[in-house]
Design an enzyme around this catalytic site. Structure first.
Site, short mmCIF file in Angstrom:
data_model
loop_
_atom_site.label_atom_id
_atom_site.label_comp_id
_atom_site.label_asym_id
_atom_site.label_seq_id
_atom_site.Cartn_x
_atom_site.Cartn_y
_atom_site.Cartn_z
N GLU B 144 2.65 5.73 16.16
CA GLU B 144 2.12 6.88 15.40
C GLU B 144 0.61 7.01 15.56
O GLU B 144 -0.14 6.97 14.58
CB GLU B 144 2.51 6.76 13.93
CG GLU B 144 4.01 6.83 13.70
CD GLU B 144 4.41 6.88 12.23
OE1 GLU B 144 3.56 6.57 11.37
OE2 GLU B 144 5.56 7.22 11.94
N GLU B 299 12.21 7.61 14.19
CA GLU B 299 12.17 7.17 12.79
C GLU B 299 12.61 8.30 11.88
O GLU B 299 12.13 9.43 12.01
CB GLU B 299 10.74 6.78 12.36
CG GLU B 299 10.19 5.54 12.96
CD GLU B 299 8.82 5.19 12.35
OE1 GLU B 299 8.51 5.67 11.24
OE2 GLU B 299 8.06 4.45 13.00
#
Lengths: 674, 674, 674
Positions: B144, B299
């Site tokens: 991320e 995710e």
């Protein structure tokens, strides 16, 4: 025995000739205690090591000559500007790295050794000079510890925090384990890598945050204890420091053993109709901190304060009514901030006992009236002396839980105190005083113990609560309880901890707090709720703040959720516990006020606690009328807008009239001896 | 072919014996991929240059023995505390000059050469050790990127920014021209006078802001590329890094070429009824970034997250329904954060595949169920393998426009993504998948291209859009498009740029956004709107966000504004373009949902795109029921609260039942093969 | 005499060939003045000490050749980036210690000697070069002093503040007395311990705050005066600097003597229906600052601005209507920001006289139209020359009061300007122009003086107000007046000060502002109010912001509060004063708009001031129609949405038509000569 009556006295703001007038007015008002020197450091030590006590000698002698006793502050609450000038490192630093400046008050880092040394030196001089003064009644250590600066993130604090952590954990491995640093690559290789929870890119480690809360409370307490040590060495006069009600930054359970008498500063908002009920909870806390012993209302305002956005004055009679609320709930003294309303400075618009307008004012008249009444109430015949406030209901209060449940990165946004308040109000509105207790304290005196949102629970606390029910008590466990141990490690397998899970016969599968789209949460629309129903909550009710998926192993479901994904899941359960009359209730949300008002009598009934009959003829007035029993006296206080008619037997010791049939106006008070 | 199923696996949080239990449960749940070592740097390199891979060897071997393949992170997402201790200059700095601390994660300046060097060293070791590991399926670079720290304002970043600017502009004169520094006395005499857009007295230079956005995105990409380079040198295993949906700080168009497979982390709010429609847009973006190739949902949460103000769990079935939405829109894998719910740390209240409560839980049951289903869906007979999602409609997406239109000192407050969302939803609610494209990319595959709020448009982009219509396409240009060129210099003479002005037959005289007194804007009252009418928007409609004075040179006015100073001015226009069927529509506001729902079918009709028939018997259910075609399969997902009856021909491959007449409950899914 | 018409002209943003086009368009538009070089420092002095005036010579010569005169800025408003690079200490610092960066504008510490020296050097060169230029009409010193940086908390400012304090107080003892440092242990032992009011743990000392406001206003004025001194030494051309309406940071009373002509920048929000009334107040202030002399509207926007959250354009005709409002209220010139709308930079979306869209635009047409009209209005026959705006009503305005009453730690939250506005609107909506005055200025020209919220009042001001009534005037004292002296020391004994208490016949016992629970204040519910009644306010009315317990010694009570604890207490009182017709009114709250609209005619009647008859046939239109008399001309401006029919005698000088029966459309203007 004499009820204490007085207030903060700051004569250094006024010319000398006003002091004599002050004493004359104090006598007229029935004042018998003045708190002196709270903010006098800069005057007492105008430059480092140079002291000027002459004016304070004069103040104390003048008060003494007038028969006014003294609560003498150690004067360390706010260091003089010269300290910051010479030692800028004593100034506190915010989590964003802003070093706060002089110009207001309390501008010191609690961990600063330089501040500590300067404070110690001053206290030594104060004690040396005044320990034997005949006016001395009480030592007042510092003032409102932590009210503005309870957390400091400077390098000095960082070093102190590391020392504290090393003492707590011994090894860095143990800290890593406790903090769960295996996650997010936070593993520390040595203590010197650890920092206070300064501003960081994302959520800071929760256990680091909690330990910093603990550390910060301890650091302030260490300041207090250092001063106490200096005083004790030379004086037997009792010691206090003023607490601030439900004050999150400082764990008063740890502080209470270090004062001789608990004292409190409380400023309920006169514009808020919830204030009397909330204040009742604060008074009950103060009594509980002292183990039931009498306490002092050290500061309240005669009328308006000046620090809200809009500051309503107290309505006529309100100050008196709220003062009696304190006495009813265990206070043996009523004091104010401050005696003479300041003409300058940051609190000049905070009301004083002697207002800007002088003595031909409502405020002064009420001060005088109350002074006279308290003097009469002090007479032995009244029976106040040594009286206690009985309670068979206790609520578990825990600062660790408070700190932890309000952290970010939690299931939902919770106000811990609002959860306590909802339960406290439901009991006290029935005329029952409520004690606050530690969950692992001695619970044997109680019939009902409620543990709301007791998020962090040690093994000892979990065991103690379960044992209370096993021993025949009625235990009520509220949502969000025993979710973690003291390191904020989750209690796996359904939360609550093994003993509580067994006692309650339930476990928690998942949290399901009432929620709304983020967008809806902005602008503060009504908080989302969840619907429940059950006879035990009076039929249909709503819950707010929290909800859970409760799995029942062995309990009776008394109310269920009725909407959405939670529909059909238990909201309130109950289980018989132990051999005797023990019972364990579980409440998986925060029922609304009506729902709790229906639930609590059922709990009391379960525990065999009788609800006192309503003190007024009109039941609809009961919500506004506060009733508290202290010793042989029943205090009845009408906080509502309308008059209420009493129907108690006995005599009102204030008016001497028969209580029954007495018309109690708005803000009216009766103290009934039956 | 096998659909991927799995999640982040952080065994270092748990004792060794739990790992074996993990593998057994993974097998039970149908898991075939585990993402490992995302936050393990501090464990892998406990002190500088000292590595400990033994435990990770064990993890990989244990997973491999259990048949679980591994998505191995490079572990650089969060440096260990020792890096900050030894090199405080690696810590990022906010625009206010606050240096962020250790204690959470991602605490590094993206431009830091020290961080880069330490990260490179670690990745070299990782690759050296694990490139040949038999469990290795995928490299997971960092994690991320930029989620917490995407902009750093430290001196190191400032120097890097200057280097970037020098490379972009060559001379300071060229920078001065591009930034328009002739205004406000901002002329720079040399590159060393230029700073990042730190806190300043007033609005910062808009082109400086935009260039800093570009620079910051590039700096993060440079980190990614540096790691990729190390991996590529020694490994042929595919590489990904996890994107975050519509993530403003990073231009994913520039990133996509540097991953082998696109993967995405998305966490829609279960409490928001708009979430399914919004998530559909995110899935379409991921497919588009990969040019239509399959992607991974890297995710999602099994149930609640823990970082909203209030965190609703996913309703029963919702996780499954949203998972199928991803598959329908092109995903070949469904993964979660994280496998076992943490017992400590900042994400312990983020749900896990194995919840705190264990496996006798709804969440685990749903995990198991989905695992089984995905295994069956992977069978060749189902026909998912190699299937693509067809689309004849595209929306132009542009990070420069996003960055620029949301700058302060603009005509009004615009949420760029909300504008995209309104258009995307209008098409997808008709059962049409929508691609995202670059305005100057290859548009030839599409029949309809929409350019909403494409604020910044290069000459090439303006020309490309116009050419699309010239070539027979149906072009829809939304408000706020081509207002400036890539330097944020206004396109004078009516905005839009010459080719678009010609194609559309309109120019813009002035902006007239709906507005309200500043006071009304506080507290978040309803956003102001503007009224319009026209058959093309279904009669009367309202517009929000933006409005303009549109001057028509050569176009048909299909809707007009009806109120205030705008009354009578065009709101929607259309013009035939080119020799063939080309058409150019202009929409000068953001019509409300109903208005767009009427407008879009008219656009599709204009383009000759057929709208698929409703998949449900009850048209009123259509808004809640998502329909997507992937290859030969039609996915039908009921996001609404009520059941819907299908009326599609074919067989539901999940249940084996005939689709027609099938009752689809709330959160129900059918995958129909006709 | 010729009315000035023009705007800011920034040719350095455009290629040279545009300049000639500019002059041609200016001529076409009737422009006769261009403000030049406001933000040109970085261009004029591209590096320290190296000047480039050639381009500016060209600009001035080109304008001169075209017959356009020049308002020449000293160009010091925004220093070049090289100044910050070479002297970072010139950058301003916020109260949190953030040093602001280059990249916007005005990035200088007002106390910086380095900035001052560089500015002086530049002004010397400007004056030397252009004092004799034939186009020069006006010197424009700096620009909008303090608009972004009016307070600087750096160490340089701290030292300057100490110097200012030493000059003000002489000794530290006197400062201690004035600041009331006896409270909160703030006593300073030496001036070098004093700091600016930087971020501190709690409320900062109120007098410190006030003195820092005064100091900061003075520091900016010192900058202005330094430039004026340089100009005066070599040029007789008049000097101005542009004010910003009711601009809190700077006390314009102290500035006005230092300009030859008052000029103002005002940007009312076109989306706010209160804007015309508010702007009327601003115009009246500008006229008052110049003692009634003509002033210049130096900046307004032709249409939208770009710095609000949402920027509405001006409706058709609105710019013209608001321009005439300025002329009606004393302006002799109308100028705009800016001539040609920028294509780049932070203000490119701020409208310009020549819009992005060119001259075939509503904005340009309106610019041209107004230019033509102003030229005709300048003809001697019209009679505008030398005309003044008569007023018999004045409102006392005081920056000390503004600064102080809006400090925290006050009785309640007050917007000082909103209180002025309520009174101003009540008078002006009757067709009366209102002057602003200093309370201790010459009041003899007025029949009515209103002192609303004049919180800080010197002895001279208290005496002056009382004397005004004694001398036969009608004095209206609003709530919150004369609460303190100039040191913010409370006026004990009932506030107001002895002379006012005597004149009014009342004193104030206690403040009782309308309040609500803190919780209710969040999210911005309606502000709490208090009820009052009395024929004088039209029966029942409500008050907001403030209320008080008024004790009447010798006055007639005309309205009383009717609710809560205030019920029965006076809200409005009146007393005959002096020998003649003097009267003193006291108004203890801020009555709502209807209440004030009833009260003000009673005050006027008391003062013998005649209310002009309504200028329109329909009384219901009167609220929207502004009427102002200037000399022999009556300006009538219709700000409402509907047309209004005039019923004035005389001729409209704009149309030449008879005024009576004239239909005035929305935004229509008539200038009637009777």
């Amino acid at each position: 025995m004499s009820l204490t009556y007085g207030g903060d006295y700051n004569p250094e703001q006024w010319p000398r000739d006003v002091w004599d007038e002050d004493v004359r007015l104090m006598q007229r008002g029935g004042i018998n205690l003045a708190t002196v020197a709270v903010f006098s450091w800069a005057r007492l030590e105008p430059r480092p090591g140079e002291y000027d006590f002459a004016w304070l000698d004069d103040v104390l002698d003048t008060l003494h000559a007038g028969g006014i006793r003294v609560d003498l502050a150690t004067a360390t609450a706010s260091p003089p500007p010269w300290l910051a000038k010479r030692h800028p490192e004593t100034l506190p630093v915010t989590e964003d790295g802003v070093r706060l400046a002089v110009g207001s008050r309390q501008q010191y880092c609690p961990s600063s050794p330089v501040y500590r040394e300067h404070a110690r030196r001053l206290v030594e001089r104060m004690v040396e000079r005044y320990a034997g003064h005949p006016a001395l009644e009480l030592w007042h250590v510092n003032n409102e510890y932590g009210c503005h600066v309870s957390r400091c993130y400077c390098d000095v604090s960082a070093a102190a925090f590391r020392t504290w952590l090393e003492a707590r954990y011994g090894t860095i491995e143990e800290l890593n384990r406790a903090w769960g640093t295996a996650f997010w690559s936070q593993r520390y290789d040595a203590f010197d890598e650890v920092e206070p929870p300064r501003a960081a890119p994302s959520f800071r480690n929760p256990t680091q945050l909690l330990d910093f809360d603990r550390f910060s409370s301890d650091e302030l307490l260490a300041l207090h204890r250092a001063e106490v040590e200096v005083i004790r060495a030379a004086s037997d006069v009792p010691i206090t420091t003023n607490f601030m009600g439900f004050f999150k930054p400082v764990d008063y359970w740890s502080w209470a053993p270090h004062v001789d008498i608990v004292s409190d500063d409380t400023y309920p908002d006169p514009a808020d109709p919830d204030s009397p009920a909330y204040a009742a909870m604060v008074r009950d806390l103060m009594r509980s901190l002292g183990g039931g012993a009498p306490w002092l209302l050290m500061e309240q305002s005669p009328s308006a304060v000046n620090w809200r956005q809009r500051n309503a004055p107290k309505a006529p009679g309100m100050m008196r009514a709220w003062s009696y609320q304190s006495v009813a709930r265990g206070a043996d003294g009523i004091l104010f901030f401050q005696w003479r309303q300041s003409a300058a400075g940051s609190e000049k618009f905070h009301s004083g006992m002697v207002p800007h307008g002088g003595t031909d004012t409502r405020v002064w008249h009420e001060i005088e009236q109350l002074g006279g009444e308290l003097r009469r109430l002090s007479e032995p015949a009244v029976g106040l002396e040594g009286s206690r406030v009985p309670s068979s209901v206790a609520i578990a209060l825990d600062w660790d839980s408070w700190w932890a449940i309000e952290q970010p990165a939690s299931p939902t946004s919770v106000s811990y105190v609002q959860a306590l308040f909802a339960w406290h109000r439901a009991f006290t509105s029935l005329g029952l005083a409520v004690d606050f207790v530690r969950a692992d304290g001695d619970l044997s005196a109680y019939r009902v113990v409620v543990a709301p949102a007791h998020f962090v629970a040690t093994d000892a606390q979990v065991a103690s609560l379960a044992a209370f029910a096993e021993a025949g008590g009625t235990l009520v466990v509220g949502f969000g309880t025993a979710i973690t141990d003291e390191h904020l490690h989750v209690r796996l397998g359904g939360y609550l901890g093994e003993p509580l899970r067994r006692a309650l016969g339930v476990w928690i599968e998942e949290f399901a707090p009432p929620a709304a789209p983020d967008l809806g949460a902005v602008g503060g629309g009504a908080a989302p709720t969840v619907a429940l129903e059950g006879d035990v909550v009076g039929g249909a009710a709503s819950g707010s703040v929290w909800a859970e998926v409760v799995r029942v192993d062995d309990a009776e479901t008394l109310a269920t959720f009725t909407e959405g994904a939670l529909a059909g899941w238990p909201a309130v359960t109950r289980r018989d516990v132990g051999e005797g009359d023990g019972a364990a209730w579980y409440v998986a949300t925060l029922p609304d006020r009506d729902g709790l008002a229906r639930l609590v009598p059922r709990v009391l009934e379960d525990a065999g606690v009788a609800v006192p009959p309503s003190p007024t003829a009109s039941p609809s007035r009961a919500g506004d009328v506060e009733v508290v029993r202290r010793g042989e006296l029943t205090f009845v206080i009408n906080h509502g807008p309308d008059a209420a008619e009493l129907r108690l037997d006995g005599t009102d010791v204030l008016s001497g009239a028969a209580a029954s049939g007495l018309e109690l106006p708005s803000q009216g008070v009766a103290i009934v001896r039956s």
